[in-house]
Scaffold this active site. Structure first.
Site, mmCIF file in Angstrom:
data_model
loop_
_atom_site.group_PDB
_atom_site.id
_atom_site.type_symbol
_atom_site.label_atom_id
_atom_site.label_comp_id
_atom_site.label_asym_id
_atom_site.label_seq_id
_atom_site.Cartn_x
_atom_site.Cartn_y
_atom_site.Cartn_z
ATOM 1 N N LYS A 66 0.732 10.915 -1.402
ATOM 2 C CA LYS A 66 0.237 11.061 -2.763
ATOM 3 C C LYS A 66 1.327 11.726 -3.599
ATOM 4 O O LYS A 66 1.999 12.657 -3.123
ATOM 5 C CB LYS A 66 -1.022 11.935 -2.749
ATOM 6 C CG LYS A 66 -2.194 11.279 -2.027
ATOM 7 C CD LYS A 66 -2.745 10.110 -2.824
ATOM 8 C CE LYS A 66 -4.001 9.550 -2.184
ATOM 9 N NZ LYS A 66 -4.601 8.479 -3.015
ATOM 10 N N GLY B 45 -8.868 2.822 1.284
ATOM 11 C CA GLY B 45 -9.991 3.597 1.825
ATOM 12 C C GLY B 45 -10.383 4.701 0.875
ATOM 13 O O GLY B 45 -9.657 5.018 -0.087
ATOM 14 N N ASP C 119 -4.861 -0.197 -7.757
ATOM 15 C CA ASP C 119 -6.055 0.249 -7.042
ATOM 16 C C ASP C 119 -7.165 0.418 -8.090
ATOM 17 O O ASP C 119 -7.919 -0.530 -8.375
ATOM 18 C CB ASP C 119 -5.726 1.566 -6.296
ATOM 19 C CG ASP C 119 -6.927 2.243 -5.637
ATOM 20 O OD1 ASP C 119 -8.062 1.786 -5.820
ATOM 21 O OD2 ASP C 119 -6.743 3.261 -4.932
ATOM 22 N N SER D 252 -2.837 8.025 5.027
ATOM 23 C CA SER D 252 -2.641 8.460 3.648
ATOM 24 C C SER D 252 -2.656 9.982 3.631
ATOM 25 O O SER D 252 -3.650 10.585 4.047
ATOM 26 C CB SER D 252 -3.778 7.894 2.776
ATOM 27 O OG SER D 252 -3.727 8.443 1.476
ATOM 28 N N LYS E 277 -10.572 -2.332 -2.186
ATOM 29 C CA LYS E 277 -11.606 -1.450 -1.642
ATOM 30 C C LYS E 277 -12.917 -2.111 -2.039
ATOM 31 O O LYS E 277 -13.221 -2.203 -3.240
ATOM 32 C CB LYS E 277 -11.546 -0.054 -2.272
ATOM 33 C CG LYS E 277 -10.294 0.730 -1.944
ATOM 34 C CD LYS E 277 -10.268 2.077 -2.644
ATOM 35 C CE LYS E 277 -8.956 2.788 -2.366
ATOM 36 N NZ LYS E 277 -8.773 4.005 -3.189
ATOM 37 N N LYS F 184 1.636 6.774 3.778
ATOM 38 C CA LYS F 184 1.475 6.786 2.315
ATOM 39 C C LYS F 184 1.391 8.233 1.894
ATOM 40 O O LYS F 184 0.662 9.013 2.504
ATOM 41 C CB LYS F 184 0.207 6.019 1.935
ATOM 42 C CG LYS F 184 -0.328 6.305 0.530
ATOM 43 C CD LYS F 184 -1.406 5.299 0.131
ATOM 44 C CE LYS F 184 -2.584 5.958 -0.558
ATOM 45 N NZ LYS F 184 -3.650 4.991 -0.913
ATOM 46 N N GLU G 240 1.641 2.720 -5.826
ATOM 47 C CA GLU G 240 0.227 2.448 -6.101
ATOM 48 C C GLU G 240 -0.245 3.180 -7.348
ATOM 49 O O GLU G 240 -0.038 4.385 -7.492
ATOM 50 C CB GLU G 240 -0.575 2.885 -4.872
ATOM 51 C CG GLU G 240 -2.064 2.574 -4.927
ATOM 52 C CD GLU G 240 -2.771 2.947 -3.618
ATOM 53 O OE1 GLU G 240 -2.088 3.158 -2.583
ATOM 54 O OE2 GLU G 240 -4.006 3.045 -3.635
ATOM 55 N N ASP H 149 1.288 6.855 -3.786
ATOM 56 C CA ASP H 149 0.091 6.609 -4.594
ATOM 57 C C ASP H 149 -0.051 7.727 -5.620
ATOM 58 O O ASP H 149 -0.170 8.897 -5.265
ATOM 59 C CB ASP H 149 -1.148 6.571 -3.686
ATOM 60 C CG ASP H 149 -2.427 6.180 -4.430
ATOM 61 O OD1 ASP H 149 -2.364 5.934 -5.661
ATOM 62 O OD2 ASP H 149 -3.487 6.111 -3.784
HETATM 63 O O1 OSB Z 1 -6.416 6.293 -4.106
HETATM 64 O O2 OSB Z 1 -6.353 5.383 -2.234
HETATM 65 C C1 OSB Z 1 -6.776 6.286 -2.942
HETATM 66 C C2 OSB Z 1 -8.897 8.736 -0.908
HETATM 67 C C3 OSB Z 1 -9.810 9.132 -1.868
HETATM 68 C C4 OSB Z 1 -9.699 8.635 -3.148
HETATM 69 C C5 OSB Z 1 -8.672 7.734 -3.460
HETATM 70 C C6 OSB Z 1 -7.765 7.326 -2.511
HETATM 71 C C7 OSB Z 1 -7.868 7.868 -1.212
HETATM 72 C C8 OSB Z 1 -6.924 7.589 -0.138
HETATM 73 C C9 OSB Z 1 -7.448 7.781 1.256
HETATM 74 O O3 OSB Z 1 -5.757 7.351 -0.310
HETATM 75 C C10 OSB Z 1 -7.368 6.606 2.158
HETATM 76 C C11 OSB Z 1 -8.178 6.803 3.429
HETATM 77 O O4 OSB Z 1 -9.421 6.621 3.396
HETATM 78 O O5 OSB Z 1 -7.585 7.138 4.457
HETATM 79 MG MG MG Z 2 -5.122 4.635 -4.363
#
Ligand code: OSB
Ligand code: MG
Length: 380
Positions: free
Chosen positions: A163, A290, A238, A135, A262, A161, A213, A188
């Site tokens: 952001k 995560g 999520d 991510s 999660k 992934k 997402e 995401d």
């Molecule tokens: O939205 O999935 C999320 C990390 C912190 C807060 C929210 C998110 C995330 C990630 C990281 O996308 C995923 C990872 O732990 O590698």
């Molecule tokens: Mg997310």
């Protein structure tokens, strides 16, 4: 498992590189660790709360408060036969899911050591390796993101992934597709859009994404249903799913076609497994998300992701994607085929490095149970 002593810690670890999402930028990873002592064993759990209430409403401060005042007193001195006995104990405490999840994870750690089984097996996992992805956060320019993607594809990650947020979306996705072709790609938004952005979200439909997402409000499954009806790409929720019942309602409303699980967001591994089971019955695929967990929290995600209906790659990368030194030995590593191995040994399958935990600790508190006495029926 009689809980004889409990310890709380706030830890802070520098991230290998900053992580920026639509809600903010993190340069360090902060969380609360729970350590429970029982019969000569130690159970560790992570409450993956952040410093500020950005991903959800919890923070290091709220988790500490609720753990110290309300949750730890409920488990201290108590004899719990199984981690499943914990959620009913704290059900009357509203929310504070990550704080609860930290204690439940520590109980699973104790239970699996005491019973000499792996966490994956205890949860009903069936896979020996789980497919993972990486991510990647928002960068100041597209070139920087493309270089990061190249670096991680080179390491063997097979799913990326990214952001997104308004202004960092369609053009960036287009550049990634142009540069890397048909890689497995998903985005995401962490709730950065509203239905007023429908045209932008529909433009993303052209890029063959695995999923989009959490595009809309964290508490809004109604608008997500309206959006999903107008997109070909699966919407994945999520933030909006904080209980198995939320998942049931979202599926009933057709607010999404995929769910990110999660365990900590859902209040613990028990609720994570229940959400997995519910989605499996409905024929809806899930994947393991995560929260930049340390080596104490990540093994619980690896174990959970080994359940059969986790059919999309997990947001679960090797230790070196997050930290210079992780809190466990050995570190989590990536296999050449883009998977992470699910440990088969008892407990987490990794040794907690107490010396490193100590080095990264900002605050600690310890709680000891009184002498053993029968509970219930007595006035306090
Ligand atoms: O939205 O999935 C999320 C990390 C912190 C807060 C929210 C998110 C995330 C990630 C990281 O996308 C995923 C990872 O732990 O590698
Ligand atoms: Mg997310």
């Amino acid at each position: 498992m009689r809980i004889e002593r409990a310890e709380l810690r706030v830890v802070e670890l520098p991230l290998v590189f900053p992580f920026e999402t639509s809600f903010g930028r993190e340069e360090t990873k902060t969380c609360v660790l729970v350590r429970l002592f029982s019969g000569g064993l130690e159970g560790w759990g992570e409450a993956p709360v952040g410093a500020a209430p950005l991903y959800n409403e919890e923070t290091v401060g709220t988790a500490w408060h609720v753990l110290e005042r309300f949750i730890i007193p409920l488990v201290l001195g108590r004899d719990l036969a199984h981690p499943h006995d914990f959620p009913p104990l704290v059900r009357h405490l509203r929310r504070h899911h990550m704080a609860k999840a930290g204690v439940e994870a520590a109980l699973w750690h104790l239970y699996t050591q005491a019973n000499r089984i792996s966490l994956a097996r205890a949860l009903g996992g069936t896979r020996e390796r789980v497919e993972v992805g990486v991510s990647l956060g928002i960068e100041t320019e597209t070139g920087a993101l493309l270089r990061r993607i190249e670096q991680f594809l080179g390491q063997g990650y097979r799913r990326i992934k990214i952001k997104i947020k308004p202004g960092w979306d369609v053009a960036v996705v287009q550049a990634v597709r142009q540069t890397f072709g048909k890689i497995r790609l998903q985005v995401d938004a962490n709730s950065a859009y509203t239905l007023e952005h429908l045209a932008v979200l529909q433009a993303l439909d052209e890029y063959d994404l695995l999923l989009i997402e959490q595009p809309l409000g964290e508490d809004d499954i109604v608008d997500h249903a309206r959006l999903q009806a107008q997109l070909r790409t699966p919407v994945c929720l999520d933030e909006s799913i904080v209980s198995p019942d939320d998942a049931r309602k979202a599926l009933q409303l057709e607010a999404c076609r995929v769910i990110n699980i999660k365990a900590a967001r859902l209040s613990g591994l028990t609720a994570g497994v229940a959400t997995h089971d519910l989605c499996a019955q409905a024929g809806v695929p899930v994947w393991c998300g995560g929260l930049l967990e340390t080596g104490i929290g990540r093994p619980t995600n690896i174990a959970l992701a080994s359940l059969p209906n986790f059919t999309l790659p997990a947001d679960l990368s090797a230790s070196d994607r997050y930290f210079h030194e992780d809190l466990i030995d050995p570190p989590v590593t990536l296999n050449p085929d883009g998977t992470v191995t699910v440990p088969q040994s008892p407990g987490l399958g990794f040794q907690v490095r107490a010396d490193r935990v100590e080095r990264h600790t900002l605050r600690t508190a310890s709680f000891t149970a009184g002498p053993s006495r029968p509970r219930g029926g007595q006035s306090a």
